[in-house]
Motif scaffolding. Structure first.
Motif, PDB file in Angstrom:
ATOM      1  N   GLU A   2       2.681   9.188   0.528  1.00 23.08           N
ATOM      2  CA  GLU A   2       3.304  10.120  -0.406  1.00 23.08           C
ATOM      3  C   GLU A   2       3.715  11.424   0.240  1.00 23.08           C
ATOM      4  OE1 GLU A   2       0.366  10.252  -3.543  1.00 23.08           O
ATOM      5  OE2 GLU A   2       1.271   8.498  -4.501  1.00 23.08           O
TER       6      GLU A   2
ATOM      7  N   ARG B   3       9.812   3.294  -1.510  1.00 22.19           N
ATOM      8  CA  ARG B   3       8.361   3.451  -1.574  1.00 22.19           C
ATOM      9  C   ARG B   3       7.805   2.975  -0.240  1.00 22.19           C
ATOM     10  NH1 ARG B   3       5.501   0.749  -6.433  1.00 22.19           N
ATOM     11  NH2 ARG B   3       6.332   2.607  -7.414  1.00 22.19           N
TER      12      ARG B   3
ATOM     13  N   SER C 114       4.354   2.158   2.046  1.00 23.93           N
ATOM     14  CA  SER C 114       2.937   1.835   1.922  1.00 23.93           C
ATOM     15  C   SER C 114       2.409   1.320   3.246  1.00 23.93           C
ATOM     16  CB  SER C 114       2.713   0.752   0.859  1.00 23.93           C
ATOM     17  OG  SER C 114       3.274   1.119  -0.366  1.00 23.93           O
TER      18      SER C 114
ATOM     19  N   ARG D 135      -0.588   4.107  -0.385  1.00 22.25           N
ATOM     20  CA  ARG D 135       0.786   4.579  -0.607  1.00 22.25           C
ATOM     21  C   ARG D 135       1.015   5.860   0.187  1.00 22.25           C
ATOM     22  NH1 ARG D 135       4.291   5.489  -6.038  1.00 22.25           N
ATOM     23  NH2 ARG D 135       6.130   6.221  -4.948  1.00 22.25           N
TER      24      ARG D 135
END
Length: 191
Positions: free
Chosen positions: A112, A94, A96, A110
């Motif tokens: 994406e 992930r 961020s 975030r």
């Protein structure tokens, strides 16, 4: 040639002509200030049993350079392969952007998609920062290679207090300044 800081692993493009016919040079990393030695590929050790090779305990003897030959390395350039690898987010991670300081401090964005623009308006991450340009900077992700580029902003994009030019490789927990906003790239395991 591409060189790498052994301390922070920043990559640099180094012009071999700057060796000035010396077998090695001492370099100071622009990011972490670590001083390390790089070897001139023209003086690479020859295969064993070559005439004229002086060896001692298996290592080719090289003259030591005086301390005053240390030079400041340029800001890191992306890995040579970074331009050829396709944009894609890493599997199982992930990404961020945390806003550490500035008008939007405390927010987390975030990532994406593999290319994210940052700016005051018409950007993927819009900042309430009058010192940021409309389209100020961009982050590109090529699996586990992360690069930051200034998009011709008025005030520049800074890493460690220095303006970047072109594209610069960054890593997990790297901080950078866009206008008066300090951001940090955070890479975590995806739950």
């Amino acid at each position: 040639m591409i060189i790498e800081c052994p301390e922070c692993h920043s990559k640099y493009q180094y012009d071999e002509e700057r060796f000035e016919r010396k077998p090695s040079k001492r370099i100071k990393c622009a990011r972490c200030q670590n001083v390390f030695e790089i070897q001139n590929p023209a003086f690479a050790p020859k295969p064993p049993n070559v005439a004229g090779d002086r060896t001692f305990t298996g290592k080719t003897e090289r003259p030591k350079l005086p301390q005053d030959t240390t030079e400041q390395s340029p800001l890191p350039n992306p890995r040579a392969t970074a331009k050829t690898e396709p944009l894609k987010l890493p599997q199982g991670r992930r990404l961020s952007l945390a806003i550490l300081d500035g008008p939007d401090a405390g927010n987390v964005f975030r990532i994406e998609k593999p290319r994210v623009t940052i700016g005051r308006s018409n950007a993927d991450l819009t900042l309430n920062d009058t010192e940021a340009s409309r389209l100020h900077a961009a982050i590109e992700v090529r699996d586990m290679i992360f690069t930051l580029a200034d998009l011709g902003s008025t005030n520049g994009t800074l890493i460690g207090g220095e303006k970047i030019s072109g594209t610069t490789e960054i890593g997990d927990k790297s901080e950078f300044l866009v206008g008066s906003t300090t951001l940090m790239l955070i890479v975590t395991e995806d739950a």
